[in-house]
Design an enzyme around this catalytic site. Sequence first.
Site, short mmCIF file in Angstrom:
data_model
loop_
_atom_site.label_atom_id
_atom_site.label_comp_id
_atom_site.label_asym_id
_atom_site.label_seq_id
_atom_site.Cartn_x
_atom_site.Cartn_y
_atom_site.Cartn_z
N THR A 20 -8.90 6.19 -1.89
CA THR A 20 -10.22 5.60 -2.05
C THR A 20 -11.28 6.67 -1.79
O THR A 20 -12.38 6.59 -2.33
CB THR A 20 -10.42 4.41 -1.08
N HIS A 75 0.80 -1.23 0.00
CA HIS A 75 0.00 0.00 0.00
C HIS A 75 0.82 1.27 0.00
O HIS A 75 0.26 2.36 0.12
CB HIS A 75 -0.91 0.05 1.22
N LYS A 114 0.22 14.47 1.09
CA LYS A 114 -1.16 14.73 0.65
C LYS A 114 -1.41 16.22 0.44
O LYS A 114 -2.42 16.62 -0.13
CB LYS A 114 -2.16 14.16 1.65
N LYS A 159 -14.95 7.73 -3.64
CA LYS A 159 -16.22 8.00 -2.95
C LYS A 159 -16.79 9.34 -3.39
O LYS A 159 -17.99 9.47 -3.65
CB LYS A 159 -16.02 7.96 -1.43
N LYS A 177 -8.94 13.41 4.61
CA LYS A 177 -7.98 12.30 4.59
C LYS A 177 -7.02 12.53 5.74
O LYS A 177 -7.04 13.60 6.36
CB LYS A 177 -7.21 12.26 3.27
N ARG A 178 -6.16 11.55 6.06
CA ARG A 178 -5.13 11.79 7.07
C ARG A 178 -4.29 12.99 6.66
O ARG A 178 -4.13 13.28 5.47
CB ARG A 178 -4.24 10.54 7.21
C1 26Q Z 1 3.19 0.21 10.40
C2 26Q Z 1 4.10 -0.10 11.40
C3 26Q Z 1 4.05 0.53 12.64
C4 26Q Z 1 3.06 1.47 12.87
C5 26Q Z 1 2.14 1.77 11.87
C6 26Q Z 1 2.22 1.15 10.63
C7 26Q Z 1 1.26 1.50 9.57
C8 26Q Z 1 -0.10 1.57 9.85
C9 26Q Z 1 -1.02 1.91 8.88
C10 26Q Z 1 1.67 1.77 8.28
C11 26Q Z 1 0.75 2.13 7.31
C12 26Q Z 1 -0.61 2.19 7.59
C13 26Q Z 1 -1.63 2.57 6.63
C14 26Q Z 1 -1.41 2.81 5.35
C15 26Q Z 1 -2.49 3.23 4.45
O1 26Q Z 1 -3.60 3.50 4.87
N1 26Q Z 1 -2.22 3.29 3.14
C16 26Q Z 1 -3.23 3.69 2.19
O2 26Q Z 1 -3.86 2.51 1.71
C17 26Q Z 1 -4.98 2.82 0.91
C18 26Q Z 1 -5.65 1.52 0.54
O3 26Q Z 1 -4.88 0.82 -0.39
C19 26Q Z 1 -4.56 3.61 -0.32
O4 26Q Z 1 -5.70 3.99 -1.02
C20 26Q Z 1 -3.77 4.86 0.09
O5 26Q Z 1 -3.25 5.49 -1.06
C21 26Q Z 1 -2.64 4.46 1.02
O6 26Q Z 1 -1.97 5.62 1.51
#
Ligand code: 26Q
Length: 799
Positions: free
Chosen positions: A642, A356, A540, A646, A534-535
């Site tokens: 995503t 991702h 972004k 929407k 979004k975050r």
């Molecule tokens: C990993 C290790 C330690 C702490 C946190 C994490 C961690 C947690 C969540 C790393 C990444 C995430 C989330 C990533 C994320 O949401 N990515 C998004 O995924 C979506 C679905 O595929 C995409 O549409 C977005 O582009 C992408 O940013």
Amino acid sequence: MIEPNQSMMQADALQSDISRHLKFSLGKDAEHASLYDWRVSVSLALRDRVVEPWFASTRKTYEGKHKRVCYLSMEFLIGRLIEDVMINLGVQDQVREALSALGQDYDAVVADEPDAALGNGGLGRLAACFMDSLSTLEIPAYGYGIRYEHGLFEQHFSDGQQMEIAERWLEQRHVWEFERPEVAYEIGFGGHVSEEGGKPVWTPGERVLATAFDTPTVGWKGKWANTLRLWDARPVDVFDLASFNRGDYVAANTPERLARTITRVLYPDDTTESGKELRLKQEYFFTAASIQDLLRRFLSEGYDIAELPDHVAIQLNDTHPAIAGPELVRLLVDTHGLEMDAAIDLARETLAYTNHTLLPEALEAWPEDLFGRILPRHLDIIRAIQDRHLRDTGSDIRILDHGNVRMGELAFIMAHKVNGVSALHSGLVRETVFADLDKLYPDRIVNQTNGITPRRWLYSCNPALRDLITDTIGTKWHQDLAHLADLEPHLDDAGFQEAFRAAKTANKDRLAAWLKARHDVSIDTSALFDVQIKRIHEYKRQHLNILETIALWAEIRDNPNGDWTPRVKLFGGKAAPGYVFAKSIIRLINDVARTINADPVTRELLQVVYPENYNVSMAELLIPASDLSEQISTAGKEASGTGNMKLSLNGSPTIGTLDGANVEIRDHVGEDNFFLFGLTAAEAQATREEPGFSHRAIAASPRLQRALGLIAQGVFSDGDTHRYDDILHNLHEHDYFLVTCDFDDYFAKQREVDRVYQDTTLWTRMAAANTARMGWFSSDRTIAGYARDIWNVESVNKA
Ligand code: 26Q
């Protein structure tokens, strides 16, 4: 079609079931019942109606020996379930009727449910959409994750700055789940590996129990229901009695504390905060429990272990569950007596991995010594996996590298398929992070462009548009979103356009009423609603949006009687608590909002609104009300997005870069219905290599200079000229995300948006064309792609 009298009977039955639950499950009489009591009673009445299809699905899967999907994800960002369930069961109107007969307000009951916020953002929400589509497509599946006691923190603003408060969704009864105390697995940590009879034996130093909580996830028309199984941690021995008897009461509680800690809280970070021991324990905890669970089920059906990949497909949602590879190998070798090579082959045939992100800081890596301390046997197995890979390929790409365990490489090597989440992203996965591995394993990387569930993200959140669409083209689109294309012949129809506008206006009114009631903010609903939700992340580029806002404000002040298009800029999103730069952006947006909204000269023309605590439920309000979707990440950085899907689906054209799935959205809606700006991914990379690029970009843009100058002068910060030094310095000196380079093009494109918006017919056509052409972005299409290209599973319906 439900016959009218059948519908009445359903409403009557619901009404009496609600009353029955109120009395017998809640122990309340109607006179003394609170909103909570009513909501829980309604939910239980609905949950009862899911149980039969759920049992039937399990039976059918078992009897038909169907292959199943196990979707492993650290996050499931579900939101509320009450409306989701009634809509999938087709009883929304009947619930309304029943509640009104009981003297209760439907909207209030629905809004009483707390969001299940067991995720950070896109990745977690994707997992939730996938669960909905797996059930709708009648594909046997289990979602596996963690039942966090505290979901994503609640965001509050104090003086415009983000404050985090612990989220407490489980303080109320979570009505949708069934506790399974009998489903419990021991999970070990630490300890040592010894040899017994030439075989390695892992003796963990600590152990906890993983116990299951099951939530049925019902699909469209209630035809199928899969299970979301979330793990809770419990102590193996509640209590260390020996310590207690010695009088050491702290030590007596130690087992309890370790267990409670593991599933206590979701990491609020959406990039790796590497090296956090508890995070690694969480990852192993839920992955090991899930693997044990799926193996037990598989073996209980009498299969030979070698048949595993014929009956089970395991999907890893990012690298967070990548320990599934070594764990599966460990069980196959240590418990089931397979040879290492055979075990690795079998595991690989079963596993697939979704990437991702390309951001280097988000690629998980664990210090080898920490990893070895917590998972000593797994570290040995990873060495074996690496040796095998080096032997097979003759390459020098390692999992264990510079003292780190690289989870991306581990996941890639242990997966038979690796997928990116948009066409652009999958291409970049192939060309960048995994370029070398792609050459060694050429057919492994595939694309599966993300999608969104139309049940939640159109049918449920936008009843006005849903009813218009159904009145216009009938109900085929309910089953297959591609049928939205049937709207095409109506796009230029004046009556349709008027109705389309009326639906949008109803949604804008609904949002305005909510903002007034909940945040005491009044907004002008005839203005263009410009939405970025979004975050908060540097890539972004919320700061690009706010810079454009500042520049626009300055120009409106220069010429308040000009032909401006009134706008409301809406922001929503949380920053990771430790992400200082993102928090600065939040504060700047709030500072700018306070200043601009107080300006009588521009008040009618420009407003900035940033409601705190953006979450799934707030998205359900904002998205239908949006006129313009901000998708302005630096090209090459957003894997897919995503929210972009929407918004476009709900009739909100995009202003965006060629990034992630924006590219495919533009291909589908047509370039005339998409406001494109900015550098391409290749241009962005080339620009970064030109020394002094940001200095030149700023020098070439008086408008940008002015906006930056206003910030530097303290116009938004009560004269504090240093509050935003970090942002200003970053933009001048190391603008890696190219805000300065894209600024002028973005500003110009926004003025084009202004002009088009004034042409009501043209705008409505654009907005409606977005809705008509977004059918492809249903997560049903995405899941069908995974089923065909990765899992080799079929709908039970077709099989
Ligand atoms: C990993 C290790 C330690 C702490 C946190 C994490 C961690 C947690 C969540 C790393 C990444 C995430 C989330 C990533 C994320 O949401 N990515 C998004 O995924 C979506 C679905 O595929 C995409 O549409 C977005 O582009 C992408 O940013």
